[in-house]
Scaffold this motif. Structure first.
Motif, PDB file in Angstrom:
ATOM      1  N   THR A 228      33.020  40.773  35.478  1.00 20.75           N
ATOM      2  CA  THR A 228      32.226  41.539  36.435  1.00 20.75           C
ATOM      3  C   THR A 228      31.057  40.682  36.881  1.00 20.75           C
ATOM      4  OG1 THR A 228      32.794  43.691  35.473  1.00 20.75           O
ATOM      5  CG2 THR A 228      30.779  43.571  36.780  1.00 20.75           C
ATOM      6  N   ASP A 245      38.942  41.423  43.105  1.00 18.82           N
ATOM      7  CA  ASP A 245      39.994  42.436  43.095  1.00 18.82           C
ATOM      8  C   ASP A 245      39.441  43.813  43.467  1.00 18.82           C
ATOM      9  OD1 ASP A 245      42.138  40.703  42.112  1.00 18.82           O
ATOM     10  OD2 ASP A 245      40.975  40.657  40.250  1.00 18.82           O
ATOM     11  N   ARG A 246      38.168  44.015  43.144  1.00 24.42           N
ATOM     12  CA  ARG A 246      37.500  45.272  43.493  1.00 24.42           C
ATOM     13  C   ARG A 246      36.073  44.951  43.912  1.00 24.42           C
ATOM     14  NH1 ARG A 246      39.822  50.411  43.564  1.00 24.42           N
ATOM     15  NH2 ARG A 246      38.511  51.393  42.001  1.00 24.42           N
ATOM     16  N   ASP A 273      35.218  49.079  47.920  1.00 21.07           N
ATOM     17  CA  ASP A 273      36.186  50.018  47.359  1.00 21.07           C
ATOM     18  C   ASP A 273      35.526  51.322  46.925  1.00 21.07           C
ATOM     19  OD1 ASP A 273      38.812  48.495  47.286  1.00 21.07           O
ATOM     20  OD2 ASP A 273      37.511  47.071  46.253  1.00 21.07           O
ATOM     21  N   ARG A 287      36.910  50.493  37.540  1.00 23.68           N
ATOM     22  CA  ARG A 287      37.957  49.550  37.130  1.00 23.68           C
ATOM     23  C   ARG A 287      39.254  50.301  36.863  1.00 23.68           C
ATOM     24  NH1 ARG A 287      38.244  44.503  35.072  1.00 23.68           N
ATOM     25  NH2 ARG A 287      35.969  44.261  35.193  1.00 23.68           N
ATOM     26  N   SER A 289      42.093  48.245  36.092  1.00 23.30           N
ATOM     27  CA  SER A 289      42.873  47.289  35.312  1.00 23.30           C
ATOM     28  C   SER A 289      41.913  46.383  34.552  1.00 23.30           C
ATOM     29  CB  SER A 289      43.769  46.445  36.226  1.00 23.30           C
ATOM     30  OG  SER A 289      44.244  45.295  35.558  1.00 23.30           O
ATOM     31  N   LYS A 291      42.263  43.355  33.907  1.00 28.92           N
ATOM     32  CA  LYS A 291      42.269  41.992  34.423  1.00 28.92           C
ATOM     33  C   LYS A 291      41.545  41.847  35.756  1.00 28.92           C
ATOM     34  CE  LYS A 291      44.756  40.438  31.015  1.00 28.92           C
ATOM     35  NZ  LYS A 291      44.159  39.520  29.988  1.00 28.92           N
ATOM     36  N   GLN A 292      41.139  42.944  36.355  1.00 29.26           N
ATOM     37  CA  GLN A 292      40.489  42.875  37.662  1.00 29.26           C
ATOM     38  C   GLN A 292      39.152  42.140  37.583  1.00 29.26           C
ATOM     39  OE1 GLN A 292      40.348  47.073  38.461  1.00 29.26           O
ATOM     40  NE2 GLN A 292      42.039  46.990  39.917  1.00 29.26           N
ATOM     41  N   ARG A 293      38.934  41.249  38.539  1.00 32.58           N
ATOM     42  CA  ARG A 293      37.623  40.628  38.703  1.00 32.58           C
ATOM     43  C   ARG A 293      36.843  41.496  39.697  1.00 32.58           C
ATOM     44  NH1 ARG A 293      41.226  36.222  38.625  1.00 32.58           N
ATOM     45  NH2 ARG A 293      40.798  34.689  36.970  1.00 32.58           N
ATOM     46  N   ILE A 294      35.714  41.999  39.253  1.00 36.51           N
ATOM     47  CA  ILE A 294      34.941  42.940  40.060  1.00 36.51           C
ATOM     48  C   ILE A 294      33.657  42.291  40.553  1.00 36.51           C
ATOM     49  CG2 ILE A 294      33.624  45.104  40.017  1.00 36.51           C
ATOM     50  CD1 ILE A 294      35.682  46.283  38.191  1.00 36.51           C
TER      51      ILE A 294
END
Length: 329
Positions: A228, A245-246, A273, A287, A289, A291-294
């Motif tokens: 994050t 990703d988000r 988002d 979040r 997932s 694995k998401q990079r936020i």
């Protein structure tokens, strides 16, 4: 002097400096402001901005209403000397609060301490909502006003953090960050890092608070899966936003006003988002997932300043602080 419609209580920098308030109290106050806004009980219009063509100064005006505290307030902010070093700049910010039940003024105050507490509290809430459950390493970039309280607030909302990293170049600033952490968490230590790329690769949460002249710029490729990255000032490259990703923001509208330095080559910013108030309310999760990079953008909302400013005004009134001025007499 009794409160009436001709006098205004002015709370100076020194008045507010002596007020004791815990980090948890600040976080709770800010979080309540977000919940109230998400519930549709508060109003937070888009800020007004004035900036000359040469960019030597910037001014903001923000009006809002807190529907739980039943107060209306106006915040103003003026910074001069943006092309100069931080110690050569002039910065003034004030908050004027009115009781929307009695119709009487509550107080006019210097807003610098409120902002210095509100902003890292918001970053800490963003971190709490966006970080993976197993996050243990945090990296703060910058040692200015926001950098100095970033780690204590992060530990308030993410007590399981184990590794606390700091990227900074000013010895006095680094010492100040250490002092703040020792004051709030005397058993915790800071690791000052020289290799920003390596530190970013190991961090679960990154909070970028550096000034506009910083050479630091974490790239998207440096972020580990699930990381994050929270932008408060500077220290993140635009790629961390455009390849995230988000994308989370306290306010998408404000990000499009104050986040233009993160635009791509065509001058565009990606869509947001989710906004933090709806996440805080529990309607949506930041979040989806592990694995998401936020990427999270912290621009601040005036309703949080109003809530925290009103809390400070209450504490000051209880202690008889401030000066009554017959402004309208």
């Amino acid at each position: 002097m009794d409160r009436d419609d001709t006098t205004l209580r002015v709370l100076s920098t020194s008045d507010l400096a002596g007020l004791d308030i815990s980090l948890a109290d600040v976080v709770d106050t800010v979080e309540q402001a977000y919940r109230t806004l998400a519930a549709g009980k508060s109003d937070n219009p888009r800020k007004l901005t004035v900036k000359p063509e040469d960019g030597h100064s910037v001014s903001y005006a923000m009006l809002g209403r807190d529907g739980v505290r039943n107060v209306v307030a106006i915040k103003t902010s003026y910074k001069h000397g943006l092309h100069e070093s931080r110690d050569q700049q002039h910065y003034y910010t004030t908050l004027t609060i009115y009781d929307d039940v009695t119709g009487l003024p509550v107080a006019m105050m210097d807003c610098s301490r409120i902002g210095s507490l509100r902003t890292p509290a918001v970053s800490a809430l963003l971190a709490r909502e966006c970080a993976t459950p197993d996050a243990t390493a945090a990296l703060v970039i910058g040692t200015g006003t926001q950098g100095r309280l970033a780690l204590p607030f992060l530990l308030t909302t993410l007590p399981n953090l184990e590794r606390l990293m700091l990227s900074g170049t000013h010895p006095d600033g680094i010492a100040a960050v250490r002092a703040e952490l020792a004051h709030h968490f005397p058993d915790r230590k800071i690791e000052v890092v020289d290799d920003l790329k390596s530190a970013a690769r190991e961090a679960d949460v990154i909070v970028a608070t550096a000034g506009a002249h910083t050479p630091a710029a974490v790239e998207a490729d440096w972020l580990k899966p699930g990381a994050t990255a929270i932008l408060v000032g500077h220290g993140l490259a635009p790629s961390t936003l455009h390849r995230a990703d988000r994308v989370i923001a306290t306010s998408e509208a404000q990000m499009r006003v104050t986040g233009t330095d993160m635009a791509d080559s065509s001058g565009s910013l990606p869509a947001v988002d989710l906004e933090l108030p709806v996440i805080i309310s529990g309607v949506y999760r930041a979040r989806t997932s592990s694995k998401q990079r936020i990427f999270a953008y912290n621009s601040g909302l005036v309703v949080t300043d109003i809530a925290l400013g009103h809390r400070f005004a209450q504490l000051a009134l209880e202690q008889g602080l401030g000066t009554e001025i017959p402004l309208w007499k």
